[in-house]
Design a protein around this motif. Sequence first.
Motif, PDB file in Angstrom:
ATOM      1  N   TYR A 225       0.372  -1.265  -1.902  1.00 39.50           N
ATOM      2  CA  TYR A 225       0.307  -0.954  -3.328  1.00 39.50           C
ATOM      3  C   TYR A 225      -0.506  -2.002  -4.084  1.00 39.50           C
ATOM      4  CZ  TYR A 225       4.147   2.286  -2.410  1.00 39.50           C
ATOM      5  OH  TYR A 225       4.921   3.308  -1.926  1.00 39.50           O
ATOM      6  N   TYR A 226      -1.310  -1.513  -5.008  1.00 34.91           N
ATOM      7  CA  TYR A 226      -2.072  -2.360  -5.915  1.00 34.91           C
ATOM      8  C   TYR A 226      -1.804  -1.844  -7.331  1.00 34.91           C
ATOM      9  CZ  TYR A 226      -4.297  -3.372  -1.451  1.00 34.91           C
ATOM     10  OH  TYR A 226      -4.509  -3.710  -0.140  1.00 34.91           O
ATOM     11  N   ARG A 227      -0.626  -2.212  -7.836  1.00 36.88           N
ATOM     12  CA  ARG A 227      -0.182  -1.619  -9.102  1.00 36.88           C
ATOM     13  C   ARG A 227       0.247  -2.660 -10.132  1.00 36.88           C
ATOM     14  NH1 ARG A 227       4.876   1.316  -6.435  1.00 36.88           N
ATOM     15  NH2 ARG A 227       4.515   2.868  -8.052  1.00 36.88           N
ATOM     16  N   ARG A 228       0.243  -3.930  -9.782  1.00 30.49           N
ATOM     17  CA  ARG A 228       0.670  -4.949 -10.744  1.00 30.49           C
ATOM     18  C   ARG A 228      -0.218  -4.902 -11.992  1.00 30.49           C
ATOM     19  NH1 ARG A 228       3.797  -9.299  -9.992  1.00 30.49           N
ATOM     20  NH2 ARG A 228       3.603  -9.100  -7.706  1.00 30.49           N
ATOM     21  N   GLY A 229       0.406  -4.857 -13.159  1.00 30.73           N
ATOM     22  CA  GLY A 229      -0.346  -4.813 -14.404  1.00 30.73           C
ATOM     23  C   GLY A 229      -0.980  -3.472 -14.698  1.00 30.73           C
ATOM     24  N   SER A 230      -0.532  -2.425 -14.023  1.00 29.87           N
ATOM     25  CA  SER A 230      -1.116  -1.096 -14.238  1.00 29.87           C
ATOM     26  C   SER A 230      -0.772  -0.561 -15.623  1.00 29.87           C
ATOM     27  CB  SER A 230      -0.611  -0.109 -13.181  1.00 29.87           C
ATOM     28  OG  SER A 230       0.768   0.173 -13.383  1.00 29.87           O
ATOM     29  N   ALA A 231      -1.506   0.444 -16.036  1.00 24.14           N
ATOM     30  CA  ALA A 231      -1.240   1.075 -17.334  1.00 24.14           C
ATOM     31  C   ALA A 231       0.186   1.597 -17.419  1.00 24.14           C
ATOM     32  CB  ALA A 231      -2.247   2.201 -17.567  1.00 24.14           C
TER      33      ALA A 231
END
Length: 370
Positions: free
Chosen positions: A155-161
């Motif tokens: 997962y690459y979701r840190r700080g996502s909208a």
Amino acid sequence: MTEDPRPGGRADRGPGVSGSRAAGDTGARPAAPGAVAGGGEVARAPAPWPRADGTVVCVGETMAALAPEPPESLDTGESLRLSVAGAESNVAMYLADLGVSAVWLSALGDDPFGRRVRAAVAAANVDVSGVRSDPHRPTGLLVKEPGPAGTRVHYYRRGSAASALGPEILDDPRLGSAALVHLTGVTPALSPSCGALVERALATPPAERRHAISFDVNHRPALWPEGTAATVLRDLADRADIVFVGLDEAQHLWGADLDARGVRELLPRPRLLVVKDGGREATAFDGDGRVVTVPAPRTEVVEPVGAGDAFAAGFLAGLVRGGALTSALRLGHITAASALGVTGDHGPLPDAATVERLLGLTERAWAARA
């Protein structure tokens, strides 16, 4: 289907209050919370629950997803397939496939991935008009890595909208016409503001809610600080009206020796609790102590990711359509099978005639498919 063994128990009645007739007996939907039958007054007809004339609103993050095509190691694969992945939008898309009006509320980055996600969910006939576009935060991304022991997901979701979502999204006017709001345990793990969103959704006592609240535990260990998930997810689930949990994740969270009835003892308050035991069976517990178990049909598994979301959508569609618990569980299994047969999260359903034929099978004929 396994019937409740208590004397006089009847497993295939709908999830209405005690004294109401079964949804499967009359075609009526289960009584709403607080409905009363019998006594000195003329009993009122049970109100639909969830309402059949409203939408199902699904709230939560969806990401762009990359996976090797054909399925093979990321180390050696030469091409990646772009799709979308998100528990709540998966549920919304399958609900739309099943003819239920569905809304997805979330936030996406103002970027190509975000536009791709919005278009894909909209193409499934889901209302995405309430999805925000954030010019300052990106759309989340996941990458699937198939392997002999199963699919690993990065997962690459840190700080996502979507991680910036907060309680204010529940002021969206689309919730005014909702029959049901669907949430998952992924959302409260994304950020404090997302946790506050779920807390607000569940803050209203069940008898005072304008719509039912559905909650899929959907435990993602990598998202939670160590030692925090078990208490938080149990508290949130026990305040929802309809709860979905896998037996394996319940055992991981709350005790390795748990069985389905043990999960019900831990979560006594939801009006409906569905415990999914992998590819074997699913058991539903209603507010009157009735229990229904429906075995899962044999299915060739290409990839299990997304099957839980598909099951939840099928079950919820069965409820909204007024079915008894047996029919809702069967529709959950049928819908889950469509996700199991594809590498993405969203697979094609059987045609409507086939679905109706499967729902109409005798108990023996259905069991023969397990």
